[in-house]
Design a protein around this motif. Structure first.
Motif, PDB file in Angstrom:
ATOM      1  N   SER A   1       0.833  -1.195   0.000  1.00 23.15           N
ATOM      2  CA  SER A   1       0.000   0.000   0.000  1.00 23.15           C
ATOM      3  C   SER A   1       0.874   1.254   0.000  1.00 23.15           C
ATOM      4  O   SER A   1       1.963   1.257   0.579  1.00 23.15           O
ATOM      5  CB  SER A   1      -0.864  -0.089   1.261  1.00 23.15           C
ATOM      6  OG  SER A   1      -1.543   1.079   1.475  1.00 23.15           O
ATOM      7  N   ILE A   2       0.418   2.311  -0.684  1.00 19.56           N
ATOM      8  CA  ILE A   2       1.135   3.591  -0.650  1.00 19.56           C
ATOM      9  C   ILE A   2       0.560   4.426   0.488  1.00 19.56           C
ATOM     10  O   ILE A   2      -0.634   4.734   0.504  1.00 19.56           O
ATOM     11  CB  ILE A   2       0.971   4.363  -1.977  1.00 19.56           C
ATOM     12  CG1 ILE A   2       1.520   3.560  -3.159  1.00 19.56           C
ATOM     13  CG2 ILE A   2       1.654   5.728  -1.883  1.00 19.56           C
ATOM     14  CD1 ILE A   2       3.014   3.437  -3.180  1.00 19.56           C
TER      15      ILE A   2
ATOM     16  N   HIS B   1      -7.758  -0.496  -7.085  1.00 23.00           N
ATOM     17  CA  HIS B   1      -7.036  -0.348  -5.835  1.00 23.00           C
ATOM     18  C   HIS B   1      -8.009  -0.083  -4.684  1.00 23.00           C
ATOM     19  O   HIS B   1      -9.035   0.571  -4.867  1.00 23.00           O
ATOM     20  CB  HIS B   1      -6.030   0.800  -5.935  1.00 23.00           C
ATOM     21  CG  HIS B   1      -4.859   0.458  -6.793  1.00 23.00           C
ATOM     22  ND1 HIS B   1      -4.303   1.334  -7.677  1.00 23.00           N
ATOM     23  CD2 HIS B   1      -4.148  -0.686  -6.889  1.00 23.00           C
ATOM     24  CE1 HIS B   1      -3.289   0.750  -8.302  1.00 23.00           C
ATOM     25  NE2 HIS B   1      -3.177  -0.473  -7.834  1.00 23.00           N
ATOM     26  N   ILE B   2      -7.648  -0.614  -3.527  1.00 20.56           N
ATOM     27  CA  ILE B   2      -8.419  -0.352  -2.315  1.00 20.56           C
ATOM     28  C   ILE B   2      -8.023   1.015  -1.775  1.00 20.56           C
ATOM     29  O   ILE B   2      -6.838   1.378  -1.806  1.00 20.56           O
ATOM     30  CB  ILE B   2      -8.135  -1.450  -1.262  1.00 20.56           C
ATOM     31  CG1 ILE B   2      -8.723  -2.789  -1.735  1.00 20.56           C
ATOM     32  CG2 ILE B   2      -8.679  -1.073   0.110  1.00 20.56           C
ATOM     33  CD1 ILE B   2      -8.303  -3.969  -0.892  1.00 20.56           C
TER      34      ILE B   2
ATOM     35  N   LYS C   1      -1.542  -2.666  -4.135  1.00 18.37           N
ATOM     36  CA  LYS C   1      -2.961  -2.999  -4.094  1.00 18.37           C
ATOM     37  C   LYS C   1      -3.820  -1.871  -3.546  1.00 18.37           C
ATOM     38  O   LYS C   1      -5.028  -1.848  -3.757  1.00 18.37           O
ATOM     39  CB  LYS C   1      -3.176  -4.243  -3.223  1.00 18.37           C
ATOM     40  CG  LYS C   1      -2.799  -5.547  -3.896  1.00 18.37           C
ATOM     41  CD  LYS C   1      -3.656  -6.685  -3.347  1.00 18.37           C
ATOM     42  CE  LYS C   1      -3.311  -8.016  -4.003  1.00 18.37           C
ATOM     43  NZ  LYS C   1      -1.923  -8.463  -3.658  1.00 18.37           N
ATOM     44  N   SER C   2      -3.193  -0.952  -2.798  1.00 16.42           N
ATOM     45  CA  SER C   2      -4.039   0.071  -2.201  1.00 16.42           C
ATOM     46  C   SER C   2      -3.319   1.399  -1.991  1.00 16.42           C
ATOM     47  O   SER C   2      -2.093   1.486  -2.047  1.00 16.42           O
ATOM     48  CB  SER C   2      -4.623  -0.429  -0.877  1.00 16.42           C
ATOM     49  OG  SER C   2      -3.604  -0.654   0.048  1.00 16.42           O
ATOM     50  N   LEU C   3      -4.118   2.409  -1.750  1.00 13.97           N
ATOM     51  CA  LEU C   3      -3.648   3.766  -1.497  1.00 13.97           C
ATOM     52  C   LEU C   3      -4.210   4.215  -0.171  1.00 13.97           C
ATOM     53  O   LEU C   3      -5.402   4.058   0.083  1.00 13.97           O
ATOM     54  CB  LEU C   3      -4.255   4.728  -2.529  1.00 13.97           C
ATOM     55  CG  LEU C   3      -3.764   4.749  -3.948  1.00 13.97           C
ATOM     56  CD1 LEU C   3      -4.395   5.936  -4.658  1.00 13.97           C
ATOM     57  CD2 LEU C   3      -2.256   4.859  -3.954  1.00 13.97           C
TER      58      LEU C   3
ATOM     59  N   CYS D   1     -15.205   5.189  -0.275  1.00  8.86           N
ATOM     60  CA  CYS D   1     -13.952   4.792   0.391  1.00  8.86           C
ATOM     61  C   CYS D   1     -14.123   3.399   0.998  1.00  8.86           C
ATOM     62  O   CYS D   1     -15.172   3.072   1.537  1.00  8.86           O
ATOM     63  CB  CYS D   1     -13.618   5.814   1.480  1.00  8.86           C
ATOM     64  SG  CYS D   1     -12.097   5.464   2.368  1.00  8.86           S
ATOM     65  N   ASP D   2     -13.078   2.553   0.880  1.00  4.11           N
ATOM     66  CA  ASP D   2     -13.200   1.166   1.315  1.00  4.11           C
ATOM     67  C   ASP D   2     -12.962   0.978   2.816  1.00  4.11           C
ATOM     68  O   ASP D   2     -13.782   0.376   3.498  1.00  4.11           O
ATOM     69  CB  ASP D   2     -12.214   0.293   0.534  1.00  4.11           C
ATOM     70  CG  ASP D   2     -12.462   0.382  -0.956  1.00  4.11           C
ATOM     71  OD1 ASP D   2     -13.470  -0.186  -1.407  1.00  4.11           O
ATOM     72  OD2 ASP D   2     -11.673   1.056  -1.654  1.00  4.11           O
TER      73      ASP D   2
END
Ligand code: C2E
Ligand code: MG
Ligand code: MG
Length: 277
Positions: A178-179, A232-233, A198-200, A253-254
């Motif tokens: 994730s970033i 991306h999540i 996979k995610s931000l 938003c997840d």
């Protein structure tokens, strides 16, 4: 004479800062060299999945306590660990503690909960990093798919191709990269798309902005919409108010994280929190 006093004061202040820095480095060096992790430990902040209403993960946040200096914030000691190259041995201890906590979570019946670990870019580009990580995963016997790694946007400024190859190896092994602090630095959504993540995690400054009287709401909504196009999540950090939660939910938003859900907790409190949630 007055000027002399000023200079003198300034020198004292600098000397004190230098001494504190040296004390922190010494404390870190001592921990790095010892078998025990005395004074180095993790707190865990719950991450809430807005779709299911369940806790889906904990972010591991490192704490340092020394007899000499008391509690020291990671914002202060992580950069010192990085500059002194102590982040490699310290980082290995952090990974080991976090994976043992993950094991404890799963042994307690919380098999769907992940642990997210902050990783410095210096650790990531170290040749031993992945091999070491996979070794600890095998030793502790945890599922790589339950492990998240948070890296900051500085990856965009560094050797992009090399870093992306490393991220690809981790991604194919099932880890969730994730970033962190997205939107603060070098990031661009187009480069983010090329990155094996996979995610931000949207930086807290954007989440703070939701509370302003005339917030630039479109920015968050656009980031979320774009990131979802790349599958991306999206995680929002630093969520403190209901208003922010409502807005983030409306934007799709997840996951969210912040004092509204819970502050970072010690291991036992984290397990109790899960059992109650
Ligand atoms: P981060 O990864 O972006 O972590 C979020 C920081 O915001 C944490 O501070 C957390 O305690 C705090 N926070 C969480 N929710 C809220 C909220 O609702 N309101 C406010 N005001 N703050 C909130 P912390 O624990 O002091 O960590 C600071 C930074 O230090 C982290 O930022 C991360 O960049 C770094 N860090 C912490 N642990 C590690 C580690 O194990 N390795 C590395 N490389 N960096 C670490
Ligand atoms: Mg983080
Ligand atoms: Mg952050």
């Amino acid at each position: 004479a007055e000027q002399d006093l000023g200079v003198c004061y300034y020198d004292d202040k600098l000397a004190a800062e230098f001494a504190r820095r040296q004390d922190i480095e010494n404390a870190l060096a001592m921990i790095a060299a010892s078998q025990s992790d005395d004074g180095l430990y993790l707190h865990y902040q719950p991450v809430l999945d807005l779709k299911t209403g369940r806790i889906c993960a904990f972010e591991a946040l490192t704490r340092l306590h020394s007899d000499l200096l008391g509690h020291i914030s990671p914002a202060e000691f992580i950069p010192i660990a990085e500059e002194a190259k102590l982040i490699l041995p310290i980082g290995r201890k952090i990974v080991s503690q976090a994976l043992h906590f993950l094991k404890r979570l799963h042994d307690s019946g919380f098999e769907s909960v992940s642990v997210l670990i902050n990783i410095s870019i210096i650790q990531l580009i170290d040749n031993e990093f992945s091999r070491n990580l996979f070794q600890v995963i095998r030793d502790v016997r945890v599922n790589p798919e339950s492990i998240g790694l948070e890296i900051t946007e500085s990856v965009f400024a560094a050797d992009f191709d090399r870093i992306n190859r490393i991220l690809g190896v981790l991604d194919r092994a099932g880890l969730h990269v994730s970033i962190d602090d997205f939107g603060t630095g070098y990031s661009s959504l187009s480069r983010e798309q090329e990155l094996n993540v996979k995610s931000l995690k949207i930086d807290k400054s954007f989440i703070d902005g939701i509370m302003q009287t005339d917030p630039d709401m479109t920015v968050i909504a656009d980031i979320i919409a774009m990131a979802h196009k790349f599958n991306h999540i999206i995680i929002a950090e630093g969520v403190e108010h209901e208003k922010q939660l409502r807005y983030l939910r409306d934007c799709g938003c997840d996951w969210i994280q912040g004092y509204l859900v819970s502050k970072p907790l010690d291991e036992n409190a984290a397990l109790e929190f899960l059992a109650r949630y």
